[in-house]
Design an enzyme around this catalytic site. Structure first.
Site, PDB file in Angstrom:
ATOM      1  N   LYS A   1      11.444   2.146   1.730  1.00  0.00           N
ATOM      2  CA  LYS A   1      10.624   1.776   1.165  1.00  0.00           C
ATOM      3  C   LYS A   1       9.356   2.761   0.756  1.00  0.00           C
ATOM      4  CE  LYS A   1      13.070  -2.056   1.526  1.00  0.00           C
ATOM      5  NZ  LYS A   1      13.208  -2.974   0.581  1.00  0.00           N
TER       6      LYS A   1
ATOM      7  N   ARG B   1      18.407  -7.392  -6.835  1.00  0.00           N
ATOM      8  CA  ARG B   1      19.609  -8.618  -7.386  1.00  0.00           C
ATOM      9  C   ARG B   1      19.202  -9.704  -7.718  1.00  0.00           C
ATOM     10  NH1 ARG B   1      17.481  -9.187  -1.804  1.00  0.00           N
ATOM     11  NH2 ARG B   1      16.924 -11.343  -1.516  1.00  0.00           N
TER      12      ARG B   1
ATOM     13  N   HIS C   1      11.254 -15.124   7.444  1.00  0.00           N
ATOM     14  CA  HIS C   1      11.535 -14.533   6.931  1.00  0.00           C
ATOM     15  C   HIS C   1      12.383 -14.899   5.842  1.00  0.00           C
ATOM     16  CE1 HIS C   1       8.754 -11.184   7.672  1.00  0.00           C
ATOM     17  NE2 HIS C   1       9.405 -10.931   9.455  1.00  0.00           N
TER      18      HIS C   1
ATOM     19  N   GLU D   1       1.111   0.418   6.782  1.00  0.00           N
ATOM     20  CA  GLU D   1       0.331  -0.246   5.719  1.00  0.00           C
ATOM     21  C   GLU D   1      -0.596  -1.179   5.983  1.00  0.00           C
ATOM     22  OE1 GLU D   1       2.708  -2.451   3.607  1.00  0.00           O
ATOM     23  OE2 GLU D   1       3.954  -1.621   2.701  1.00  0.00           O
TER      24      GLU D   1
HETATM   25  C1  MV4 Z   1       3.503  -7.253   5.454  1.00  0.00           C
HETATM   26  C2  MV4 Z   1       2.694  -8.789   5.759  1.00  0.00           C
HETATM   27  C3  MV4 Z   1       1.252  -7.948   5.626  1.00  0.00           C
HETATM   28  N1  MV4 Z   1       0.617  -7.496   4.941  1.00  0.00           N
HETATM   29  N2  MV4 Z   1       2.952  -5.953   4.912  1.00  0.00           N
HETATM   30  C4  MV4 Z   1       7.684  -9.174   5.441  1.00  0.00           C
HETATM   31  C5  MV4 Z   1       9.038  -8.557   5.257  1.00  0.00           C
HETATM   32  C6  MV4 Z   1       9.122  -7.629   4.532  1.00  0.00           C
HETATM   33  N3  MV4 Z   1       9.670  -7.806   3.035  1.00  0.00           N
HETATM   34  C7  MV4 Z   1       7.553  -7.558   4.210  1.00  0.00           C
HETATM   35  N4  MV4 Z   1       7.141  -8.276   5.332  1.00  0.00           N
HETATM   36  C8  MV4 Z   1       5.693  -8.729   5.764  1.00  0.00           C
HETATM   37  N5  MV4 Z   1       5.030  -6.973   5.386  1.00  0.00           N
HETATM   38  C9  MV4 Z   1       1.381  -5.798   4.761  1.00  0.00           C
HETATM   39  N6  MV4 Z   1       0.789  -4.612   4.937  1.00  0.00           N
HETATM   40  C10 MV4 Z   1       3.643  -9.163   6.006  1.00  0.00           C
HETATM   41  C11 MV4 Z   1       4.987  -9.716   5.422  1.00  0.00           C
HETATM   42  C12 MV4 Z   1       5.305 -11.028   5.996  1.00  0.00           C
HETATM   43  C13 MV4 Z   1       5.732 -11.559   4.915  1.00  0.00           C
HETATM   44  C14 MV4 Z   1       5.797 -11.143   3.468  1.00  0.00           C
HETATM   45  C15 MV4 Z   1       6.879 -11.935   2.809  1.00  0.00           C
HETATM   46  C16 MV4 Z   1       7.112 -13.139   3.137  1.00  0.00           C
HETATM   47  C17 MV4 Z   1       7.049 -13.745   5.078  1.00  0.00           C
HETATM   48  C18 MV4 Z   1       6.348 -12.863   5.012  1.00  0.00           C
HETATM   49  C19 MV4 Z   1       7.001 -13.872   7.095  1.00  0.00           C
HETATM   50  C20 MV4 Z   1       5.786 -12.423   7.602  1.00  0.00           C
HETATM   51  C21 MV4 Z   1       5.646 -11.186   7.285  1.00  0.00           C
END
Ligand code: MV4
Length: 502
Positions: free
Chosen positions: A116, A291, A235, A200
């Site tokens: 990442k 993917r 998620h 972040e």
């Molecule tokens: C975040 C965020 C808020 N701020 N990054 C969740 C899994 C991973 N793929 C990244 N995720 C997130 N990153 C920052 N800087 C909130 C999430 C997140 C989220 C993102 C997309 C879809 C669903 C989510 C559910 C909870 C948290």
């Protein structure tokens, strides 16, 4: 030209890929674990080979067995689907080393996007906006604290090897960074065998919007528009739509261009997704998924393109025969992921034999399923039973169409999310397009258990309809019907077409 394809997956996506292979004139080769011997993906493929017991680690995750079967069966290519080995660079490499074609990007691209912090560095270099924060791991609590203070609270600690939410920790104040850093490191090590974490700025209520991209082996990349994926739980996405109800034409164009830049920066080949967090007109790169995704059908319906077919063509070396200007988004598509989980128990998994399955049909209605009547849903795999997808000229019409289709979906034998999905279609914030990634926690009423009085009423209506359906089927009178082998108009969703007032 690829003439034979091994599908290294199961369930609805394996069925989807087998069908695409058949339309391309390719021989399809399925693999199966012991309980999947008679699964739909096995029955639809031209050939099928056993790869081990139920546990994924001993079957669908066994790269060595999959390659062995590919060689023994004369497969020329392997499609990994999603999940399992789809984003394992080592598997893509092993497939290539065996002289086979991996349907997907290169192992280098998969590895770069799997890390990442490296992904963030590559995207920042390519001019793609990333969430404010670090592009290198922090190695001590002191370093983490200094970085957090500089960035401003709240911050989010993330595993460098992560994705999917594991190893993430929100930190609200300076005093909490040390503990959170150590916990995130431990969790990252346990989940990924790598304890690197970075941080972040934490966005509190963003939307999750992603762009589908498609690249060929000749340097051409196009994007196929956006998908709104905010409605999820832990998620696991539950509803996706295309296009997002909130993007302006300008934001959509900017996001699409950023996604193409992102894909070009990693020489992207095949179908991929650039995930963004979107808030108040601003968007930030989150991750790239190297993917095919579960929700690809909504993009297929609004673009008219067959994404899996294009994966196979690109893997065969064909160039894209259209450009960005040829991609048009028409109407609105919505997908409901029908899972074998019980919303009223906090989405606990439900297992058992599917006793009835009747899927809706009609204009603009698609069912991508992976189970059939008589098939046993086991606890070993992903709970996704199938995807109900609709397409209509407008979002409002798509919601009506989805409501109708959910009413017509009969699924018994396991608990499922059908009723939950049906409730969302009626929920005002969803209908207004007003939601974030926290939609479900903000709408607990969608998963509430029906009270006993309404459950009793529903049972009475179901019994009445059962009897009526039986009478219709056997053309008997109310008096002579004997009640056996009854077939009814009762719907698992609890919304029969006919409203009966007891
Ligand atoms: C975040 C965020 C808020 N701020 N990054 C969740 C899994 C991973 N793929 C990244 N995720 C997130 N990153 C920052 N800087 C909130 C999430 C997140 C989220 C993102 C997309 C879809 C669903 C989510 C559910 C909870 C948290």
């Amino acid at each position: 030209m690829i003439r034979s394809l091994l599908v290294a997956n199961r369930g609805e996506i394996a069925v989807r890929i087998v069908r695409a292979a058949r339309e391309r004139g390719m021989r399809s080769i399925a693999v199966f674990s012991e309980p999947d011997r008679l699964a739909p993906h096995v029955l639809e493929a031209d050939e099928a080979y056993p790869i081990g017991p139920a546990a994924s680690a001993e079957s669908y995750l066994r790269a060595d067995k999959l390659i062995e079967v590919a060689k023994a069966s004369g497969a020329e290519a392997i499609h990994p689907g999603y999940g399992f080995l789809a984003e394992q660079a080592s598997f893509a490499q092993a497939v290539e080393d065996a002289g086979l074609i991996f349907v997907g990007p290169t192992p280098e691209t998969i590895a770069a996007m799997g890390d990442k912090t490296e992904a963030r560095r590559r995207m920042a270099e390519a001019g793609v906006p990333i969430v404010p924060g670090l592009t290198e791991a922090v190695t001590s609590p002191e370093e983490a604290t200094a970085a957090a203070v500089q960035l401003g609270f709240p911050v989010l600690l993330k595993a460098s090897a992560g994705g999917g939410g594991k190893g993430m920790r929100v930190v609200e104040a300076e005093a909490d960074v040390k503990r959170a850093f150590e916990a995130a490191q431990r969790e990252a090590l346990a989940a990924f065998g790598d304890d690197s974490v970075y941080l972040e700025r934490y966005l509190e209520q963003p939307r999750h919007i992603e762009i589908q991209v498609l690249g060929d082996a000749h340097g051409n990349v196009v994007h196929l528009g956006d998908r709104e994926c905010s409605i999820q739980r832990r998620h696991q996405k539950l509803i996706e739509e295309a296009p997002s109800p909130v993007l302006s034409a300008e934001a959509r164009a900017a996001m699409g261009e950023a996604a193409v830049q992102a894909a070009k920066a990693v020489d992207y080949r095949g179908a991929g997704t650039i995930e963004f967090l979107y808030h108040d007109g601003e968007f930030f790169f989150l991750e790239m998924n190297t993917r095919l995704q579960v929700e690809h059908p909504v993009t297929e319906l609004v673009t008219g393109l067959d994404i899996v077919d294009w994966q196979l063509r690109v893997a065969s070396g064909e160039p894209l025969n259209f450009g960005q200007e040829d991609v048009e988004l028409n109407g609105h598509a919505i997908e409901c992921r029908i899972v074998s989980e019980d919303p009223s128990t906090g989405f606990l998994p439900s297992t058992g034999v599917i006793t009835r399955l009747e899927t809706p049909t009609g204009p603009g209605v698609r069912w991508d399923g992976g189970v059939a009547e008589g098939f046993e849903v086991s606890p070993h795999y992903d709970p996704l039973l199938g995807k109900l997808i609709v397409h209509a000229p407008t979002r409002a019409a798509a919601i009506s169409r989805m409501s109708r289709a959910l009413d017509a979906l009969v699924l018994t034998g396991v608990e499922s999310s059908v009723l939950f999905h049906r409730r969302v279609m009626d929920e005002p914030d969803f209908r207004a397009g007003s939601f974030s990634i926290r939609y479900l926690e903000q709408h607990p009423e969608l998963v509430e258990v029906a009270d006993s009085a309404s459950a009793l009423r529903a049972a009475a209506v179901a019994a009445a309809l059962l009897e009526e359906g039986h009478r219709r089927l056997h053309r008997t009178s109310r008096i002579s019907g004997n009640g056996s082998n009854a077939i009814s108009a009762w719907r698992a969703s609890g919304w029969p077409w006919r409203r009966e007032r007891p």
